[in-house]
Each structure stands twice: as structure tokens, then as C-alpha cells.
Design a protein around this motif. Structure first.
Motif, PDB file in Angstrom:
ATOM      1  N   PHE A   1      33.075  26.058  15.861  1.00  0.00           N
ATOM      2  CA  PHE A   1      32.751  24.671  16.041  1.00  0.00           C
ATOM      3  C   PHE A   1      33.591  23.798  14.923  1.00  0.00           C
ATOM      4  CE2 PHE A   1      30.397  20.830  14.614  1.00  0.00           C
ATOM      5  CZ  PHE A   1      30.264  20.285  15.590  1.00  0.00           C
TER       6      PHE A   1
ATOM      7  N   PRO B   1      35.468  21.516  17.666  1.00  0.00           N
ATOM      8  CA  PRO B   1      34.020  21.049  18.187  1.00  0.00           C
ATOM      9  C   PRO B   1      33.721  21.127  19.934  1.00  0.00           C
ATOM     10  CG  PRO B   1      34.533  19.754  16.278  1.00  0.00           C
ATOM     11  CD  PRO B   1      35.671  20.601  16.688  1.00  0.00           C
ATOM     12  N   ARG B   2      35.080  20.750  20.196  1.00  0.00           N
ATOM     13  CA  ARG B   2      35.252  20.300  21.822  1.00  0.00           C
ATOM     14  C   ARG B   2      35.131  21.674  22.509  1.00  0.00           C
ATOM     15  NH1 ARG B   2      36.262  15.438  23.843  1.00  0.00           N
ATOM     16  NH2 ARG B   2      36.996  16.251  25.529  1.00  0.00           N
TER      17      ARG B   2
ATOM     18  N   CYS C   1      33.732  24.533  21.502  1.00  0.00           N
ATOM     19  CA  CYS C   1      32.721  25.194  21.170  1.00  0.00           C
ATOM     20  C   CYS C   1      31.629  24.487  22.157  1.00  0.00           C
ATOM     21  CB  CYS C   1      32.166  24.895  19.942  1.00  0.00           C
ATOM     22  SG  CYS C   1      30.500  25.636  19.240  1.00  0.00           S
ATOM     23  N   HIS C   2      31.512  23.058  22.469  1.00  0.00           N
ATOM     24  CA  HIS C   2      30.830  22.395  23.273  1.00  0.00           C
ATOM     25  C   HIS C   2      31.044  22.915  24.472  1.00  0.00           C
ATOM     26  CE1 HIS C   2      28.363  19.497  25.037  1.00  0.00           C
ATOM     27  NE2 HIS C   2      29.400  19.187  26.089  1.00  0.00           N
ATOM     28  N   LYS C   3      32.371  23.020  25.132  1.00  0.00           N
ATOM     29  CA  LYS C   3      32.718  23.821  26.392  1.00  0.00           C
ATOM     30  C   LYS C   3      32.084  24.846  26.826  1.00  0.00           C
ATOM     31  CE  LYS C   3      35.105  23.399  30.105  1.00  0.00           C
ATOM     32  NZ  LYS C   3      34.893  22.557  31.368  1.00  0.00           N
TER      33      LYS C   3
ATOM     34  N   SER D   1      28.464  24.886  27.161  1.00  0.00           N
ATOM     35  CA  SER D   1      28.087  24.245  28.437  1.00  0.00           C
ATOM     36  C   SER D   1      28.336  25.169  29.457  1.00  0.00           C
ATOM     37  CB  SER D   1      29.172  22.965  28.608  1.00  0.00           C
ATOM     38  OG  SER D   1      28.990  22.421  29.628  1.00  0.00           O
TER      39      SER D   1
END
Length: 76
Positions: free
Chosen positions: A32, A36-37, A39-41, A44
Motif C-alpha cells: 500500500f 495504493p492503486r 494494492c487496491h487493484k 479488488s
């Protein structure tokens, strides 16, 4: 679920499990901080695999959800 349905496992080691959990949390935190993007992906994608739709949650077992992963493409 395996633990409760199979009457327990002699190999279950809470100290090892806690250590693995702590390492994974540190990995997630580092990922993260790095991106962060991404990690989010990642989360998700994992969420979509496991909980892709309400219907899938109600009907698919854990074993059948493995079909959504390309295990053959993963390194051993």
C-alpha cells in the motif's frame, strides 16, 4: 471450515498462523505504501474472484471457486 468439519487438525499451530498473519499484514502495508492503486487493484481482483456475485457466493464452494484462478500459469 476444515477444522470444524474434520474434527480438528493435529498440524494446526496458532503460533505459526499468527506469524504468517503478521507477515502478510506487513506485506500489505508495504504494498500500500509503495502503490495504493496497485494494492487496491489486487484486493479488488481477489474480492471479485471470491465474491464476484451474490449468486456465486450462495452456490459455489471454495473448491469450485478455484476454477476462477489460473493455477497452471502460477509458479510452483
Amino acid at each position: 471450515m476444515d477444522f470444524s468439519t474434520n474434527g480438528g487438525s493435529p498440524e494446526l499451530n496458532s503460533y505459526a498462523s499468527a506469524s504468517i498473519y503478521e507477515r502478510l499484514i506487513k506485506f500489505i502495508e508495504a504494498l500500500f505504501q509503495q502503490s495504493p492503486r496497485k494494492c487496491h487493484k489486487l484486493f479488488s481482483q481477489l474480492y471479485d474472484i471470491v465474491y464476484g456475485s451474490k449468486k456465486a457466493c450462495e452456490e459455489e464452494s471454495g473448491a469450485s471457486m478455484l476454477m476462477h484462478l489460473d493455477l497452471d500459469a502460477m509458479d510452483d
